[in-house]
Design an enzyme around this catalytic site. Structure first.
Site, mmCIF file in Angstrom:
data_model
loop_
_atom_site.group_PDB
_atom_site.id
_atom_site.type_symbol
_atom_site.label_atom_id
_atom_site.label_comp_id
_atom_site.label_asym_id
_atom_site.label_seq_id
_atom_site.Cartn_x
_atom_site.Cartn_y
_atom_site.Cartn_z
ATOM 1 N N TYR A 186 0.841 -1.207 0.000
ATOM 2 C CA TYR A 186 0.000 0.000 0.000
ATOM 3 C C TYR A 186 0.880 1.264 0.000
ATOM 4 O O TYR A 186 0.608 2.225 -0.728
ATOM 5 C CB TYR A 186 -0.894 -0.052 1.237
ATOM 6 C CG TYR A 186 -1.913 1.039 1.377
ATOM 7 C CD1 TYR A 186 -3.127 0.998 0.686
ATOM 8 C CD2 TYR A 186 -1.695 2.110 2.238
ATOM 9 C CE1 TYR A 186 -4.076 2.001 0.855
ATOM 10 C CE2 TYR A 186 -2.632 3.111 2.406
ATOM 11 C CZ TYR A 186 -3.823 3.055 1.710
ATOM 12 O OH TYR A 186 -4.753 4.052 1.884
ATOM 13 N N LYS A 197 0.836 4.081 -2.852
ATOM 14 C CA LYS A 197 0.458 5.464 -2.549
ATOM 15 C C LYS A 197 1.632 6.429 -2.794
ATOM 16 O O LYS A 197 1.409 7.582 -3.185
ATOM 17 C CB LYS A 197 -0.049 5.572 -1.109
ATOM 18 C CG LYS A 197 -1.409 4.882 -0.874
ATOM 19 C CD LYS A 197 -2.474 5.374 -1.829
ATOM 20 C CE LYS A 197 -3.888 5.141 -1.315
ATOM 21 N NZ LYS A 197 -4.912 5.473 -2.337
#
Ligand SMILES: NC(=O)c1ccc[n+]([C@@H]2O[C@H](COP(=O)([O-])OP(=O)(O)OC[C@H]3O[C@@H](n4cnc5c(N)ncnc54)[C@H](O)[C@@H]3O)[C@@H](O)[C@H]2O)c1
Length: 247
Positions: free
Chosen positions: A156, A160
């Site tokens: 993640y 991001k």
């Protein structure tokens, strides 16, 4: 919550619009006069959330943003419905949390495919028409984790962080065409947050200077600002709407 931006005559596409931040943001654009293309891979939740909306102002489309062909046809469908997408909000997201030495390739790929590749798919598909008309807004969704990391979120965090680079590179490419590309870094109480184990969530809440997660609707003003005419000179930025976490 009253806001003064007017999106009458604009078409706004929001991915992950079946629940959470995407739903709240899409509803706020709709309330501000926009036609909304509500994209989500969860067709049942999409129907539940949008079935009461007027068919001429909301187009729900069941699409997996990671599926290149499905995105291409969704954008074609939206263009046939509304003439084109003026504002693209790339919000769809998932987590597959596990420490990196136990992470499977499937967990790694799933997260990068949705956040990073999904955002690429929609952005690539909407820019040609934005260039033609000399106006467009792309708002991506990043995270504190993309800037600072988080245990169990290497996939993640990479996605991001990648989105921040993607936002800045794309912003430079399209700046001369009246198109801005920015990102929001949110912090809101949603299903994604509810999935965090209770002890970790308590510690995270404690780390927020404001001492709480926001309601999803509290994210809307930032998205509307970045999508507005008034923000024409704002591009390549990351706007934290996070109760002060990023300080
Ligand atoms: N909630 C927070 O505090 C927080 C913090 C930082 C970043 N974010 C980001 O905000 C965005 C929204 O998160 P949320 O908290 O509202 O999560 P959520 O889980 O409530 O909603 C995510 C939505 O995205 C949809 N989705 C997932 N994969 C998809 C795919 N492949 N194609 C289409 N739709 C898909 C889901 O069906 C769901 O409706 C995500 O990008 C998330 O990473 C959230």
């Amino acid at each position: 919550m009253s806001m003064s931006f007017d999106f009458s005559g604009r078409t706004v596409a929001v991915t992950g619009a079946a629940q959470g931040i995407g739903l709240a943001v899409a509803r706020s654009f709709h309330d501000a006069g926009a036609r909304v293309v509500a994209v989500d891979r969860d067709e049942d939740a999409l129907t539940d959330s949008w079935s009461a909306a007027a068919q001429d102002t909301v187009l729900p489309i069941g699409v997996d943003v990671a599926d290149e062909d499905a995105v291409t046809s969704a954008v074609a469908q939206a263009e046939a419905w509304a003439g084109g997408i003026d504002v693209m909000v790339n919000n769809a997201g998932i987590t597959r949390d596990v420490v990196v030495w136990k992470m499977t390739s499937a967990q790694w790929r799933a997260v990068l495919d949705v956040h990073l590749t999904g955002t690429f798919h929609f952005t690539r598909a909407v820019i040609p028409r934005m260039r033609q008309q000399g106006w467009g807004r792309v708002v991506n969704v990043t995270s504190y984790t993309g800037m600072h990391g988080m245990v169990g979120q290497a996939n993640y965090a990479a996605a991001k962080a990648g989105l921040i680079g993607f936002t800045k590179a794309t912003a430079k490419e399209v700046a001369r065409f009246g198109i801005t590309v920015n990102a929001v870094s949110p912090n809101a109480s949603t299903a994604m947050v509810a999935a965090i184990p209770a002890d970790k969530l308590a510690a995270l809440t404690e780390s927020v200077p404001m001492g709480r997660f926001a309601e999803p609707r509290e994210m809307s003003a930032a998205f509307q600002f970045l999508a507005s005419d008034e923000a024409a000179y704002v591009t390549g930025t990351v706007l934290p709407v996070d109760g002060g976490v990023a300080m």
